[in-house]
Design a protein around this motif. Sequence first.
Motif, short mmCIF file in Angstrom:
data_model
loop_
_atom_site.label_atom_id
_atom_site.label_comp_id
_atom_site.label_asym_id
_atom_site.label_seq_id
_atom_site.Cartn_x
_atom_site.Cartn_y
_atom_site.Cartn_z
N UNK A 240 5.85 1.48 74.39
CA UNK A 240 6.98 1.25 75.37
C UNK A 240 6.41 2.26 76.79
N UNK A 241 7.35 1.48 77.71
CA UNK A 241 5.98 2.29 79.11
C UNK A 241 7.20 2.67 79.41
N UNK A 242 8.25 3.13 78.78
CA UNK A 242 9.44 4.36 79.40
C UNK A 242 8.96 5.47 79.76
N UNK A 243 8.43 6.44 78.94
CA UNK A 243 8.49 7.73 78.21
C UNK A 243 6.91 7.78 80.04
N UNK A 244 5.86 7.09 79.92
CA UNK A 244 5.34 7.34 81.12
C UNK A 244 5.71 7.28 82.72
N UNK A 245 6.73 6.53 82.38
CA UNK A 245 7.10 6.45 83.29
C UNK A 245 7.86 7.47 83.84
N UNK A 292 8.32 15.81 77.59
CA UNK A 292 8.94 14.86 78.18
C UNK A 292 8.41 13.64 77.47
N UNK A 293 7.60 13.09 77.35
CA UNK A 293 6.89 11.69 76.66
C UNK A 293 7.32 11.57 75.19
N UNK A 294 7.05 12.79 75.31
CA UNK A 294 7.92 12.91 73.29
C UNK A 294 9.56 12.75 72.91
N UNK A 295 10.13 13.49 73.95
CA UNK A 295 11.00 13.01 74.17
C UNK A 295 12.06 11.60 73.75
N UNK A 296 10.89 11.31 75.55
CA UNK A 296 11.78 9.94 75.65
C UNK A 296 10.87 8.99 74.74
N UNK A 297 10.21 8.70 73.87
CA UNK A 297 9.58 8.35 72.96
C UNK A 297 10.16 8.25 71.88
N UNK A 298 10.41 9.27 71.47
CA UNK A 298 11.59 9.55 69.96
C UNK A 298 13.21 8.90 71.10
N UNK A 299 13.51 8.82 71.98
CA UNK A 299 14.91 8.38 72.47
C UNK A 299 14.55 6.42 72.09
N UNK A 346 12.39 11.20 79.32
CA UNK A 346 11.27 11.75 80.23
C UNK A 346 11.67 12.28 81.90
N UNK A 347 12.40 11.63 82.27
CA UNK A 347 12.71 11.34 83.66
C UNK A 347 13.17 12.82 83.60
N UNK A 348 13.82 13.71 83.05
CA UNK A 348 15.02 14.55 82.88
C UNK A 348 14.43 15.85 82.49
#
Length: 669
Positions: A240-245, A292-299, A346-348
């Motif tokens: 998923x490219x979302x967390x890194x972005x 941030x990436x952990x939170x984004x990945x879990x989401x 992840x951004x937040x």
Amino acid sequence: MSTTAAPTRLHAARAGVQKFGTFLSGMIMPNIGAFIAWGLITALFIKTGWLPVPALGGFGNDASGAPNIGLVGPMITYLLPLLIAYTGGKAVYDVRGGVVGAIATMGVIIGAGIPMFIGAMIMGPLGGWTMKKIDAIWDGKIRPGFEMLVNNFSAGIWGAVLALFGFYAISPVVQGISTFASSVVQFMVNAGILPLTSIFIEPAKVLFLNNAVNHGVLTPLGIQQAASQGKSILFLLEANPGPGLGVLLAYMFFGKGAAKASAPGAAIIQFIGGIHEIYFPYILMRPLLILATIGGGMTGIATLAITHSGLVAPSAPGSIIAVLAQTSRDSYVGVILSVILACTVSFLIASIILRASRNREEGDLAAATSHMEEMKGKKSMASTLLRGAGGVATATEIKNIVFACDAGMGSSAMGASVLRNKIRAAGHKEVTVTNQSIANLTDTYDMVVVHQDLALRAEQKTPSAQIVTVDNFMGSPKYDEIVDLLNEQAATEPYPFEGVVGKTEPASDAEAAAAHVTVPHVHAETKNVLRPQSVILSGSASDMAGAIDEAGRLLKAAGAVDDAYVAAMHERETSVSTFMGNGLAIPHGTNEAKPHIMASAVTFVRYTEPIDWQGQSVKFVVGIAGKDKEHLGILAKIAKVFGDREQVARLEAAQTVDEVLEIFGKVNA
């Protein structure tokens, strides 16, 4: 002993996992094209696909009433496992190992009721390794004329033995492992705890441990799940490219320095190009950002689980384009939502962390990239792609390097001398290193080394060249990277560099300086460039402006410049700092101030108390006015001195002007 042994063991363990993961990745990645082809055929032609075709999708009956075999089933059952096995065997023992590994894998394929990807990843390398050991038994002992007979029959016989071994012994074990692993994944999905895998996956990505998990477990299990259910959530746990972005967007808004400037380009490369590695250095600068990436990945995983969404095949690279291309027909909303929400969360989190630490010193992006490469164990794509941070990598041959600065006589000459010495010491005598002002650059160089604040101007002048940016002219780590690049270039040359015949005579004074060849008239003029009266052992200035004035007064006293040139020395500092590293600054005029130089001169001032030079500590100030390249000889010696810590220490301890002149190579002799 115990305090150093533990990190060493940890490093060794991590390196071992990385090596194992790289080997697994080496079997999967070369065959990603085949996985994508199978995924596209599945998405298009199965019964629930976009364009259902019974003969291709493998449903319904043909004209004779027999069930259609189609492409989907045979590809996932036979083609993909055999490709993996062949690749793994070939990696161990070339083509011969690949063939035996593929034969051996047929045993586990026929003996199992599920696609045997894990079995192929076992039997392929095993077949190659055992064949290699067997061949070693009679290596050099076969009578001439019987080599082909022995080689063919030994491979055939051993391949058949391994196929039977795979059928009766390996197949049931691997099937049991796959079934258990699938049950664990399904349990985690049903229990709603699959998002917790991000706690392990996201840090593993940054530490380059993800290949062992992703390509060793998730991809094989995902393919089996997709074969039975038409899609799998497992393909997006890591891709998923979302967390890194989200992290890169946070740097765009709340970062500082090189990280903020390079984040937009990195975001495009990561999200569109799918190179997730590009954002790892940004996290290494602020390790807390891993949250941030952990939170984004879990989401993202939770969103996929709630919407029952997934991909039909692996997404490699992890580009949004590849993700959408492999998305199941009924999963577009869930997949897109998972990427958006993962990025948002992840951004937040990253924004909060960056804003809370804005008053702290910004980390060094280049150093973080180097640290990442140390963990990876090899050069990283990020070194090339983070060009805004000055990464050194190129696909073109490097023969002609220019060091550019605003005026082309001070910073660039010093930097060029340091780099030239390193390149010559490495044995690359055919590579020329010159210096030039940016205004006079032409698009004829292979590589341009320039201060980071002047990179844009250099790129406009030399669009075909590789741009390498530095912020420390005397001791930049980029010089070593350039030497490493030249070493790699030499290793791939069809003929050694030592066989290249260069010019016997320099064509100009500039080439003479680049080649360290002494031209008589240059030597005659150079000996009076640094005079005893231009050396001050205890400067009176207390700030940068005062130090520039002091250097300017000495240049005027030497009859080298006028007041307009001294004013240009101050102007030069407003555009690009002349701090060189190792406690040295070399203030000089702008390119436009050259008409105000009457003669070449160099001055030297040492300060008891360090001077704040735009945030850098300076104890030595060398003023420069260069006319017709006459100052290059002494500049080369100054660069050599300040590149050696022992010589710098001697300068600090010098008690007389003659000692200083002696350290600089007895330039008045």
